[in-house]
Write a protein that holds these residues in place. Structure first.
Motif, mmCIF file in Angstrom:
data_model
loop_
_atom_site.group_PDB
_atom_site.id
_atom_site.type_symbol
_atom_site.label_atom_id
_atom_site.label_comp_id
_atom_site.label_asym_id
_atom_site.label_seq_id
_atom_site.Cartn_x
_atom_site.Cartn_y
_atom_site.Cartn_z
ATOM 1 N N GLN A 56 0.819 -1.204 0.000
ATOM 2 C CA GLN A 56 0.000 0.000 0.000
ATOM 3 C C GLN A 56 0.859 1.263 0.000
ATOM 4 O OE1 GLN A 56 -3.395 -1.155 -0.841
ATOM 5 N NE2 GLN A 56 -3.732 0.663 0.401
ATOM 6 N N PHE A 57 1.869 1.273 0.857
ATOM 7 C CA PHE A 57 2.666 2.480 1.046
ATOM 8 C C PHE A 57 3.593 2.753 -0.137
ATOM 9 C CE2 PHE A 57 6.370 4.780 2.791
ATOM 10 C CZ PHE A 57 5.717 5.904 3.273
ATOM 11 N N THR A 58 4.264 1.713 -0.642
ATOM 12 C CA THR A 58 5.290 1.918 -1.671
ATOM 13 C C THR A 58 4.777 1.820 -3.093
ATOM 14 O OG1 THR A 58 5.917 -0.431 -1.726
ATOM 15 C CG2 THR A 58 7.034 0.980 -0.113
ATOM 16 N N HIS A 59 3.626 1.189 -3.300
ATOM 17 C CA HIS A 59 3.139 1.006 -4.662
ATOM 18 C C HIS A 59 1.897 1.832 -4.953
ATOM 19 C CE1 HIS A 59 1.490 -1.660 -8.083
ATOM 20 N NE2 HIS A 59 2.463 -0.917 -8.559
ATOM 21 N N LYS A 60 0.907 1.776 -4.080
ATOM 22 C CA LYS A 60 -0.353 2.455 -4.350
ATOM 23 C C LYS A 60 -0.341 3.904 -3.886
ATOM 24 C CE LYS A 60 -2.936 -1.880 -4.404
ATOM 25 N NZ LYS A 60 -4.057 -2.664 -3.859
ATOM 26 N N TRP A 61 0.040 4.143 -2.635
ATOM 27 C CA TRP A 61 0.068 5.514 -2.147
ATOM 28 C C TRP A 61 1.153 6.338 -2.829
ATOM 29 C CZ3 TRP A 61 -0.219 4.148 3.796
ATOM 30 C CH2 TRP A 61 -1.478 3.607 4.065
#
Length: 273
Positions: A56-61
């Motif tokens: 979530q943090f490194t790819h989507k957000w």
């Protein structure tokens, strides 16, 4: 800076990096050796790939940064046409209202930087197009999709599978798409160079770092090899450079940075001076 020196630096360095990446990674098994260190042969998984928060943090957000930059440039481009259309010199009441509401300075700024907004929009679009073209015409599968790491597809080298005039297959892993999203921020560096901004080097290094971080996180998850990140940076740089040369010209981009801050004079202000 002379034109020959400018072209030598801005084209020569990335082309030298391309040759180095090709020899170090594509002509050896260094990519596979590095990914092997991250792969758990017992579970047949890249452990970090299963971490939902990391994904979530490194790819989507993380997509927020280039996405909002592109959207902001598009909004700025749209607003750049508003100030001339309003014709406040013939509508003094409207002009006074816009000045009191602090809308007028925003519209003047947008109009003064119309070429910059358009450059960012075009550069982002071209970078995305180049990366997608290369992905489709090389059909390289991601490590996690290949038989090397528990997948079903064969591992192939991009140069052995390249087809210029038609798609090579269903693989879409070379160059790194997520890394290219970070590297597209390099477009801001050329805007800064056009205006001789003294912090243009900081924009350059931050954009390169962002692309490397984006790409490395995907390597840790098994979705890319490390060389995919380097190739993405090389192609995005060359695309942004060629686009900037078309928009601004080499002479403008080669001007030295200003070391003292100068207040910009907008076209509307200059006309009344």
């Amino acid at each position: 800076m002379t034109p020959s020196r400018y072209y030598l630096i801005n084209f020569g360095i990335p082309l030298a990096c391309a040759a180095l990446v090709f020899l170090m990674f594509d002509m050896t098994h260094l990519d596979v050796a590095f990914s092997n260190l991250l792969f758990d042969p017992v579970s047949q998984l890249f452990p970090i790939e299963q971490n939902h928060l990391f994904e979530q943090f490194t790819h989507k957000w993380a997509r927020i940064i280039p996405n909002w930059t592109a959207e902001g440039a598009f909004i700025g481009l749209a607003l750049s046409f508003a100030w001339p259309l309003l014709a406040t010199d013939r509508r003094p009441r409207l002009g006074a209202l816009l000045e009191r509401s602090q809308v007028a300075p925003v519209l003047r700024f947008a109009a003064a930087h119309r070429r910059d907004w358009l450059f960012i929009v075009v550069a982002f679009a071209l970078c995305t197009g180049v990366i997608h073209f290369l992905k489709a015409h090389t059909s390289v599968y991601c490590p996690i999709e290949t038989t090397l790491y528990g997948g079903k597809m064969a591992h192939v080298d991009w140069f052995s599978n390249f087809q210029f005039f038609h798609e090579a297959g269903d693989g879409r892993c070379w160059p790194g798409g997520h890394a290219s999203g970070g590297f597209t921020m390099l477009a801001l560096y050329f805007v800064a160079r056009r205006h001789q901004w003294r912090f243009s080097s900081a924009v350059l290094y931050a954009s390169l770092l962002l692309g490397l971080v984006y790409g490395t996180t995907r390597v840790l998850q098994g979705w890319h090899y490390m060389s995919h990140t380097f190739w993405a940076g090389i192609f995005v740089w060359l695309t942004c450079l060629l686009t900037a040369l078309a928009f601004y010209g080499q002479a403008r981009l080669a001007l030295p940075v200003r070391h003292t801050r100068q207040r910009p004079v907008y076209a509307a202000q200059a006309g009344t001076a």
